[in-house]
Design a protein around this motif. Structure first.
Motif, short mmCIF file in Angstrom:
data_model
loop_
_atom_site.label_atom_id
_atom_site.label_comp_id
_atom_site.label_asym_id
_atom_site.label_seq_id
_atom_site.Cartn_x
_atom_site.Cartn_y
_atom_site.Cartn_z
N THR A 157 0.79 -1.23 0.00
CA THR A 157 0.00 0.00 0.00
C THR A 157 0.82 1.29 0.00
N HIS A 158 2.07 1.23 0.45
CA HIS A 158 2.91 2.43 0.50
C HIS A 158 2.25 3.55 1.31
N ASP A 159 1.53 3.20 2.35
CA ASP A 159 0.81 4.22 3.11
C ASP A 159 1.11 4.18 4.60
N ARG A 160 2.20 3.52 4.98
CA ARG A 160 2.55 3.41 6.40
C ARG A 160 4.05 3.15 6.52
N PRO A 161 4.60 3.21 7.73
CA PRO A 161 6.04 2.99 7.88
C PRO A 161 6.45 1.59 7.41
N VAL A 162 7.73 1.47 7.09
CA VAL A 162 8.30 0.18 6.72
C VAL A 162 8.20 -0.76 7.91
N ASP A 163 7.66 -1.94 7.70
CA ASP A 163 7.48 -2.93 8.76
C ASP A 163 8.84 -3.44 9.25
N SER A 164 8.92 -3.77 10.53
CA SER A 164 10.18 -4.27 11.09
C SER A 164 10.64 -5.54 10.39
N ALA A 165 9.69 -6.39 9.95
CA ALA A 165 10.08 -7.61 9.24
C ALA A 165 10.68 -7.30 7.88
N VAL A 166 10.24 -6.21 7.25
CA VAL A 166 10.82 -5.80 5.97
C VAL A 166 12.22 -5.25 6.19
N TRP A 167 12.42 -4.48 7.26
CA TRP A 167 13.77 -4.02 7.58
C TRP A 167 14.71 -5.20 7.83
N ALA A 168 14.20 -6.24 8.50
CA ALA A 168 15.02 -7.43 8.76
C ALA A 168 15.39 -8.12 7.44
N LEU A 169 14.44 -8.19 6.51
CA LEU A 169 14.73 -8.80 5.21
C LEU A 169 15.70 -7.93 4.42
N PHE A 170 15.58 -6.61 4.57
CA PHE A 170 16.54 -5.70 3.94
C PHE A 170 17.95 -5.97 4.45
N GLU A 171 18.09 -6.17 5.75
CA GLU A 171 19.40 -6.50 6.32
C GLU A 171 19.95 -7.79 5.72
N ALA A 195 9.39 12.22 10.47
CA ALA A 195 9.14 10.78 10.45
C ALA A 195 9.80 10.13 9.24
N LEU A 196 9.73 10.79 8.09
CA LEU A 196 10.38 10.25 6.90
C LEU A 196 11.89 10.21 7.06
N LEU A 197 12.45 11.27 7.65
CA LEU A 197 13.89 11.29 7.88
C LEU A 197 14.31 10.21 8.87
N ALA A 198 13.45 9.91 9.84
CA ALA A 198 13.75 8.84 10.80
C ALA A 198 13.81 7.49 10.09
N GLU A 199 12.91 7.28 9.12
CA GLU A 199 12.96 6.03 8.36
C GLU A 199 14.24 5.95 7.53
N ALA A 200 14.60 7.07 6.91
CA ALA A 200 15.85 7.09 6.15
C ALA A 200 17.04 6.78 7.06
N ALA A 201 17.00 7.32 8.27
CA ALA A 201 18.07 7.06 9.23
C ALA A 201 18.10 5.58 9.62
N MET A 202 16.93 4.95 9.72
CA MET A 202 16.88 3.52 10.03
C MET A 202 17.56 2.71 8.94
N GLN A 204 19.86 3.73 6.86
CA GLN A 204 21.30 3.98 6.91
C GLN A 204 21.94 3.25 8.08
N LYS A 205 21.24 3.20 9.21
CA LYS A 205 21.77 2.50 10.37
C LYS A 205 21.98 1.02 10.08
N ILE A 206 21.02 0.40 9.41
CA ILE A 206 21.14 -1.02 9.07
C ILE A 206 22.31 -1.24 8.11
N MET A 207 22.44 -0.36 7.12
CA MET A 207 23.54 -0.48 6.17
C MET A 207 24.89 -0.34 6.88
N ASP A 208 24.99 0.61 7.80
CA ASP A 208 26.23 0.82 8.53
C ASP A 208 26.57 -0.39 9.41
#
Length: 218
Positions: A157-171, A195-202, A204-208
């Protein structure tokens, strides 16, 4: 001697007219279809993943790349049904398209997560099957559970924050494929800039974190 130009279809002409002035770093399209004749459909519909479809899709990718005089990226879609005739797993289909056309790929992590949930795919196997060298960008986004007759499915839907499980799959993708530019997609219910900048920071944090682990392991 008078030489005639190769004939361009209306679609090829419009694509060239759109892309050339913008000269974007990346140009992409989905592994999907959305038109029957002159009728445009309001969503990206899944392909039957067959040998015949590979031939047709590669032909179209070649036409676009020739018209634009550049390599494009093909993005894995989110899907909610599969054709009974499909006999090629989606990541293998995408890998075949890159080999035959020289195109690259967008690895949409949320779409992998959504489709894996909807169809019972193994998301890890999907990532491991994709040709890492062809991937030029990651996408992440939010999703939500469907209701009513479609209950049990996840919707991209692209209408809410990235889910924690998606961030885990991104890692996991970073560990398998490596770092690439990342696009966070948000199309509706836009939050504050903070809020958008916080997601971008998340992201970047995972990439780092992955980069530090790789450096320590080297």
């Amino acid at each position: 001697m008078v030489r005639s130009r190769p004939h361009k279809s209306a679609e090829e002409y419009e694509a060239s007219r759109l892309v050339s002035p913008m000269n974007g770093a990346l140009v992409s399209e989905h592994l999907a279809w959305g038109r029957i004749g002159a009728t445009a459909l309001p969503d990206l519909l899944p392909l039957p993943l067959t040998r015949e479809s590979i031939d047709i899709f590669c032909m179209n990718v070649d036409r676009v790349q020739t018209a634009l005089k550049r390599t494009i990226l093909v993005e894995n879609p989110s899907t909610y049904l599969q054709f009974a005739s499909s006999d090629i797993p989606e990541p293998e289909f995408l890998a075949a398209v890159t080999r035959r056309t020289g195109c690259g790929l967008i690895c949409d992590i949320n779409n992998i997560f959504v489709s894996a949930h909807n169809h019972g795919w193994d998301a890890l196997d999907y990532l491991q099957t994709l040709p890492a060298a062809a991937i030029g960008e990651y996408h992440v986004a939010g999703h939500c559970p469907a209701t009513g007759a479609a209950a049990g499915l996840l919707l991209d839907t692209h209408d809410r924050p990235v889910d924690s499980a998606v961030w885990a799959l991104f890692e996991t993708a970073l560990q398998i494929i490596g770092p690439r530019p990342v696009l966070i997609e948000r199309d509706a219910d836009l939050p504050s800039l903070e809020a958008l900048l916080a997601e971008a920071a998340m992201g970047q944090k995972i990439m780092d974190q992955v980069s530090r682990r790789d450096a320590n392991a080297a």
